[in-house]
Write a protein that holds these residues in place. Structure first.
Motif, mmCIF file in Angstrom:
data_model
loop_
_atom_site.group_PDB
_atom_site.id
_atom_site.type_symbol
_atom_site.label_atom_id
_atom_site.label_comp_id
_atom_site.label_asym_id
_atom_site.label_seq_id
_atom_site.Cartn_x
_atom_site.Cartn_y
_atom_site.Cartn_z
ATOM 1 N N ARG A 29 33.998 -25.813 16.177
ATOM 2 C CA ARG A 29 35.397 -25.490 15.940
ATOM 3 C C ARG A 29 35.984 -24.653 17.074
ATOM 4 N NH1 ARG A 29 37.185 -25.845 10.447
ATOM 5 N NH2 ARG A 29 35.543 -26.557 9.025
ATOM 6 N N HIS A 30 35.177 -23.744 17.617
ATOM 7 C CA HIS A 30 35.682 -22.774 18.588
ATOM 8 C C HIS A 30 34.927 -22.894 19.912
ATOM 9 C CE1 HIS A 30 37.593 -21.170 15.064
ATOM 10 N NE2 HIS A 30 36.417 -20.899 14.505
ATOM 11 N N TRP A 31 35.606 -22.508 21.000
ATOM 12 C CA TRP A 31 35.037 -22.597 22.343
ATOM 13 C C TRP A 31 33.753 -21.779 22.466
ATOM 14 C CZ3 TRP A 31 35.180 -25.790 26.124
ATOM 15 C CH2 TRP A 31 34.868 -25.415 27.425
ATOM 16 N N THR A 41 18.148 -25.271 25.152
ATOM 17 C CA THR A 41 18.002 -26.722 25.154
ATOM 18 C C THR A 41 19.389 -27.342 25.189
ATOM 19 O OG1 THR A 41 17.236 -28.662 23.901
ATOM 20 C CG2 THR A 41 17.933 -26.742 22.621
ATOM 21 N N GLN A 42 19.457 -28.556 25.705
ATOM 22 C CA GLN A 42 20.732 -29.281 25.685
ATOM 23 C C GLN A 42 20.804 -30.221 24.483
ATOM 24 O OE1 GLN A 42 23.385 -28.839 28.122
ATOM 25 N NE2 GLN A 42 22.073 -27.020 28.333
ATOM 26 N N ALA A 43 19.719 -30.300 23.709
ATOM 27 C CA ALA A 43 19.679 -31.171 22.526
ATOM 28 C C ALA A 43 20.131 -30.380 21.308
ATOM 29 C CB ALA A 43 18.275 -31.721 22.326
ATOM 30 N N MET A 44 21.404 -29.989 21.321
ATOM 31 C CA MET A 44 21.946 -29.157 20.259
ATOM 32 C C MET A 44 23.039 -29.899 19.507
ATOM 33 S SD MET A 44 22.169 -25.539 22.356
ATOM 34 C CE MET A 44 22.559 -24.560 20.914
ATOM 35 N N ALA A 45 23.361 -29.413 18.308
ATOM 36 C CA ALA A 45 24.422 -30.029 17.510
ATOM 37 C C ALA A 45 25.766 -29.945 18.211
ATOM 38 C CB ALA A 45 24.504 -29.356 16.145
ATOM 39 N N SER A 46 25.885 -29.010 19.150
ATOM 40 C CA SER A 46 27.129 -28.863 19.908
ATOM 41 C C SER A 46 27.139 -29.721 21.167
ATOM 42 C CB SER A 46 27.348 -27.396 20.277
ATOM 43 O OG SER A 46 26.187 -26.845 20.874
ATOM 44 N N MET A 71 36.894 -31.088 14.503
ATOM 45 C CA MET A 71 37.374 -29.822 13.938
ATOM 46 C C MET A 71 37.765 -28.804 15.014
ATOM 47 S SD MET A 71 34.944 -29.214 10.581
ATOM 48 C CE MET A 71 33.402 -29.030 11.512
ATOM 49 N N ALA A 72 37.676 -29.187 16.281
ATOM 50 C CA ALA A 72 37.957 -28.233 17.368
ATOM 51 C C ALA A 72 39.395 -27.728 17.303
ATOM 52 C CB ALA A 72 37.696 -28.901 18.711
ATOM 53 N N ASP A 73 39.553 -26.406 17.480
ATOM 54 C CA ASP A 73 40.900 -25.839 17.443
ATOM 55 C C ASP A 73 41.600 -26.012 18.793
ATOM 56 O OD1 ASP A 73 39.818 -23.861 19.118
ATOM 57 O OD2 ASP A 73 39.688 -22.357 17.526
#
Length: 228
Positions: A29-31, A41-46, A71-73
């Motif tokens: 949602r947020h930066w 790791t780069q294998a993240m949910a983000s 959902m990003a603001d």
């Protein structure tokens, strides 16, 4: 970057970072929630860090296609666009899309848009939340496009994409909402092809084909079954 990796993908002039951005069902949602280059790791949910995506495009002179988390603001969108503007090779254009397949009910982003669209009164019948979702995706796309345009000082370097099904009714609902068609450069549809090449009974035959035979077969499928 491993040179073999870069060389493998060099022929492709546009790269859609949908999976690298972990777009489907993104929790972002947020930066402040974004992945950074120094994350463990780069294998993240983000998803993979935006800096890596930009670096890849600069090294290969590939144009990026970014899918904004559902959902990003607004601040996330602005910060994302600013990083791209300041770091992407200025000779490259950038494709911008709101999330991915906001019509496909297997994805969380579709249910999210259905819910928000219904809350905003975008279901004219009161019984079709999926139509409210299509309309909300058009509304949010327009808002995102306007932020990118503000950051870039125009649209010369951005390609604003509305994504839809291979279905004109769905596409029209997205494009007509808040006159988003006036702010859209391209419509991307999803007519998948080639699944039949996984048929176990044909693998031995297909393995003997030349590249030209395979491409001719794909084209025949597109012009035949897919178009019909």
């Amino acid at each position: 970057w491993h040179d073999d990796f870069l060389q493998r993908w060099l022929p492709f002039p546009v790269v859609r970072f949908m999976d690298w951005g972990s777009t489907n069902g993104s929790p972002v949602r947020h930066w402040s929630e974004r992945t950074r280059p120094g994350s463990q790791t780069q294998a993240m949910a983000s998803g993979v860090a935006l800096e890596h995506m930009i670096d890849y495009c600069n090294r290969t002179l590939s144009e990026p296609w970014f899918c904004m988390p559902h959902m990003a603001d607004d601040d996330y969108i602005r910060q994302f666009a600013t990083m791209v503007r300041d770091n992407l090779n200025p000779s490259l254009k950038c494709y911008v899309e709101y999330s991915n397949e906001i019509w496909n009910s297997i994805f969380e982003q579709t249910h999210y848009c259905d819910s928000v669209g219904t809350e905003q009164g975008l279901d004219p019948s009161g019984t079709h939340p999926w139509e409210a979702g299509w309309r909300y995706s058009g509304r949010r796309s327009k808002q995102i496009f306007q932020i990118w345009e503000e950051v870039f000082g125009g649209t010369d370097r951005i390609v604003r994409v509305i994504a839809s099904q291979m279905n004109s009714f769905v596409t029209d609902r997205k494009l007509e909402q808040d006159t988003v068609y006036k702010y859209t450069d391209a419509v991307a549809i999803a007519p998948y092809f080639g699944g039949r090449y996984n048929d176990a009974g044909r693998l031995a035959e297909i393995a003997t084909w030349s590249v030209d035979q395979l491409l001719d077969s794909c084209l025949a499928h597109i012009r035949g079954d897919v178009r019909s």
